[in-house]
Motif scaffolding. Structure first.
Motif, PDB file in Angstrom:
ATOM      1  N   LEU B 183       0.816  -1.236   0.060  1.00  0.00           N
ATOM      2  CA  LEU B 183      -0.168  -0.054   0.015  1.00  0.00           C
ATOM      3  C   LEU B 183       0.933   1.258  -0.164  1.00  0.00           C
ATOM      4  O   LEU B 183       0.602   2.278  -0.910  1.00  0.00           O
ATOM      5  N   ILE B 187       1.272   4.165  -3.190  1.00  0.00           N
ATOM      6  CA  ILE B 187       1.204   5.435  -3.154  1.00  0.00           C
ATOM      7  C   ILE B 187       2.516   6.295  -3.399  1.00  0.00           C
ATOM      8  O   ILE B 187       2.409   7.460  -4.124  1.00  0.00           O
ATOM      9  N   LEU B 191       1.866   4.593  -8.010  1.00  0.00           N
ATOM     10  CA  LEU B 191       0.647   5.559  -8.691  1.00  0.00           C
ATOM     11  C   LEU B 191       1.523   6.680  -9.136  1.00  0.00           C
ATOM     12  O   LEU B 191       1.249   6.919 -10.392  1.00  0.00           O
ATOM     13  N   LEU B 194       2.516   5.414 -12.429  1.00  0.00           N
ATOM     14  CA  LEU B 194       1.274   5.255 -13.736  1.00  0.00           C
ATOM     15  C   LEU B 194       0.977   6.204 -14.102  1.00  0.00           C
ATOM     16  O   LEU B 194       0.564   6.609 -15.338  1.00  0.00           O
ATOM     17  N   PHE B 240       2.637  -3.313 -11.618  1.00  0.00           N
ATOM     18  CA  PHE B 240       0.880  -3.136 -11.823  1.00  0.00           C
ATOM     19  C   PHE B 240       0.204  -4.233 -11.650  1.00  0.00           C
ATOM     20  O   PHE B 240      -0.896  -4.121 -11.080  1.00  0.00           O
ATOM     21  N   LEU B 241       0.667  -5.064 -12.581  1.00  0.00           N
ATOM     22  CA  LEU B 241      -0.261  -6.607 -12.649  1.00  0.00           C
ATOM     23  C   LEU B 241      -0.208  -7.300 -11.111  1.00  0.00           C
ATOM     24  O   LEU B 241      -1.214  -7.647 -10.759  1.00  0.00           O
ATOM     25  N   LYS B 244      -1.882  -5.015  -8.258  1.00  0.00           N
ATOM     26  CA  LYS B 244      -3.282  -4.439  -8.718  1.00  0.00           C
ATOM     27  C   LYS B 244      -4.208  -3.789  -7.678  1.00  0.00           C
ATOM     28  O   LYS B 244      -4.525  -2.877  -8.016  1.00  0.00           O
ATOM     29  N   VAL B 247      -2.915  -0.767  -6.043  1.00  0.00           N
ATOM     30  CA  VAL B 247      -2.709   0.283  -7.008  1.00  0.00           C
ATOM     31  C   VAL B 247      -4.072   1.091  -7.554  1.00  0.00           C
ATOM     32  O   VAL B 247      -4.391   2.225  -7.596  1.00  0.00           O
ATOM     33  N   LEU B 248      -5.187   0.024  -7.824  1.00  0.00           N
ATOM     34  CA  LEU B 248      -6.549   0.422  -8.322  1.00  0.00           C
ATOM     35  C   LEU B 248      -6.932   1.294  -7.064  1.00  0.00           C
ATOM     36  O   LEU B 248      -7.956   2.348  -7.299  1.00  0.00           O
ATOM     37  N   LEU B 251      -5.562   4.819  -6.974  1.00  0.00           N
ATOM     38  CA  LEU B 251      -5.873   5.745  -8.042  1.00  0.00           C
ATOM     39  C   LEU B 251      -7.418   6.112  -7.929  1.00  0.00           C
ATOM     40  O   LEU B 251      -7.696   7.243  -8.353  1.00  0.00           O
ATOM     41  N   GLN B 252      -7.993   5.482  -7.318  1.00  0.00           N
ATOM     42  CA  GLN B 252      -9.545   5.998  -7.146  1.00  0.00           C
ATOM     43  C   GLN B 252      -9.540   7.195  -6.228  1.00  0.00           C
ATOM     44  O   GLN B 252     -10.172   8.039  -6.561  1.00  0.00           O
TER      45      GLN B 252
END
Lengths: 301, 301
Positions: B183, B187, B191, B194, B240-241, B244, B247-248, B251-252
């Motif tokens: 986590l 951050i 991120l 990306l 990223f995979l 996931k 990251v998602l 990103l939100q």
């Protein structure tokens, strides 16, 4: 120095204004520099350090003596400044600025000036994290681009004076249509700043423990965003408001592209990600080839 | 060097692997370093430059001799590598890795190893733009953080060996729970990467003329993003995979914060923008105070 630049007035004696003054004094110590700023500490600093010959916190008849007056305030203040100096101006005074947005500055400043044809909008591209005159230095513009964005009405002699100023500062000079400048800068500078401000803001909303860790382990990429997001808040507030249309336009494109990457991650589309990252590496190489990749020494402070 | 690190095998002899080897050789020239990589050029480079004592493109009995085996490949390859070396391992071999994602690496690698308690997951935080062994150098990890993320089953002696390795490399060592690491790194690193990949990708979709100008005038902020977006495509695809979920998630949060800034610009809310930019400046100052703001010399190349 050309005879047309014996007297220069710099309005707003912060990082950019003081750096112009330093560069001019270095190249031509006899040029008379007058600083106009509402901040008395800035004026004292300028005169005490021989960066300016005199300092004022109000517009006056000294303006009429200027071969060149350069507005170096945040772009949101330029209209008011132009109105305040207007009564003292003659057709001999060339006016320029250093704003990161050009079309709205042209609209506002031209309307306030008695001789708008003497206004030569310009923008030196040279980022810096620190603010204030003590952060300035003579080499700030060296080998960076200074973009001049004249309009159809701009006086040719006035353009020559402003070109001479940026040559003295060691900048490479380019000419551009104002609206086009604003679009290019929205992509190369305004959007990157907005995104950096946003991601660093996300971190500032985290729980205290997590925020401490994010700062501690910032070397993995976040650190570079904090550098950009440490830029002057007033200056950047003004830029986003004055270049609203182009910024919102490129932000929309960015949103679409980011959503595509997001979807690729969610759907495990590794090939798509790798293709994208290979394409962006080519852009990085193009930036290196263009000679714009090197960082100025002050950027590491 | 501690007696427990006389023989080190490095699997994946790129930037990170070769930098570990260089740091170890600098501190303790008699330590035996074996390189295992499918790229023969990398192996030749390693042996020709005395960074490794021998090189192999296949797993074999030399693995059983190793006090420590360090996986330095992109995280997406680690499971296969673990499977390929498993037949040669004894309970004496300590295994570690340098992946930027920890939980999925732990899941995949542990399942493949005969003695999963000897696997000590770790992650040195030290970004670098260039790839390959010739880009490596002994000081890459100096004064950077190396995070070790043991699980409940991890052998304590094995943790000591990996701690010793990172001390030799000059890193500051910290311990973290694997999911929490993922986590925090989402951050501070994933991120930002990306987003940089996205914005530089946006530029690569522009019309040719405009793209040329964006590269030419990249010094205003875009340049810093191209540096990040020039990072190794395979390594980042895997990150990223494999990370996931985190990251998602971040990103939100980023999307929500960016939308707020977007709205503030659209509605001319200058005060809100300035408040936000003042807050982010404080984070920048905290990064500077933490000693993580300085850039390594290689980052300017």
């Amino acid at each position: 120095m050309s005879a047309s630049l014996q007297n220069i007035v710099i309005i707003g004696f912060g990082l950019i204004g003081s750096s112009i003054a330093r560069a001019v004094k270095e190249a031509s110590p006899n040029t008379n520099i007058t600083a106009y700023d509402s901040n008395h500490e800035y004026l004292d600093y300028a005169v005490d350090n021989d960066i300016a010959d005199s300092g004022y916190d109000y517009p006056d008849t000294y303006l009429a003596e200027a071969d060149l007056i350069v507005l170096c305030t945040p772009v949101g203040q330029m209209e008011k400044i132009a109105q305040s100096i207007a009564p003292f101006l003659t057709k001999k005074n060339v006016i320029s600025d250093v704003g990161s947005v050009k079309q709205s500055v042209i609209d506002h400043v031209s309307a306030a000036l008695p001789y708008p044809e003497m206004f030569v909008p310009a923008h030196p591209i040279s980022g810096a994290e620190k603010s204030g005159p003590s952060a300035g230095f003579a080499g700030l513009f060296k080998d960076r681009w200074a973009i001049i964005t004249p309009t159809e009405m701009t006086d040719l002699k006035a353009i020559e004076s402003v070109t001479a100023l940026w040559e003295i500062c060691g900048a490479n000079i380019d000419f551009m249509e104002p609206k086009h400048h604003d679009l290019v800068l929205a992509i190369t500078s305004h959007l990157p700043h907005l995104i950096a401000y946003s991601i660093v803001g996300t971190a500032s909303n985290l729980a205290e423990d997590l925020q401490r860790e994010v700062i501690k382990y910032s070397a993995g990429g976040f650190r570079d965003f904090t550098r950009i997001a440490g830029s002057d808040p007033t200056m950047w507030r003004d830029i986003f408001l004055e270049n609203k249309e182009s910024v919102l336009d490129v932000l929309q494109r960015f949103h679409e592209d980011l959503s595509e990457l997001q979807k690729a991650i969610r759907q495990d589309k590794g090939d798509m990600l790798q293709d994208h990252f290979t394409k962006t590496r080519k852009i990085r190489n193009a930036v290196i080839d263009s000679g714009q990749a090197g960082r100025a020494p002050y950027e590491d402070k």
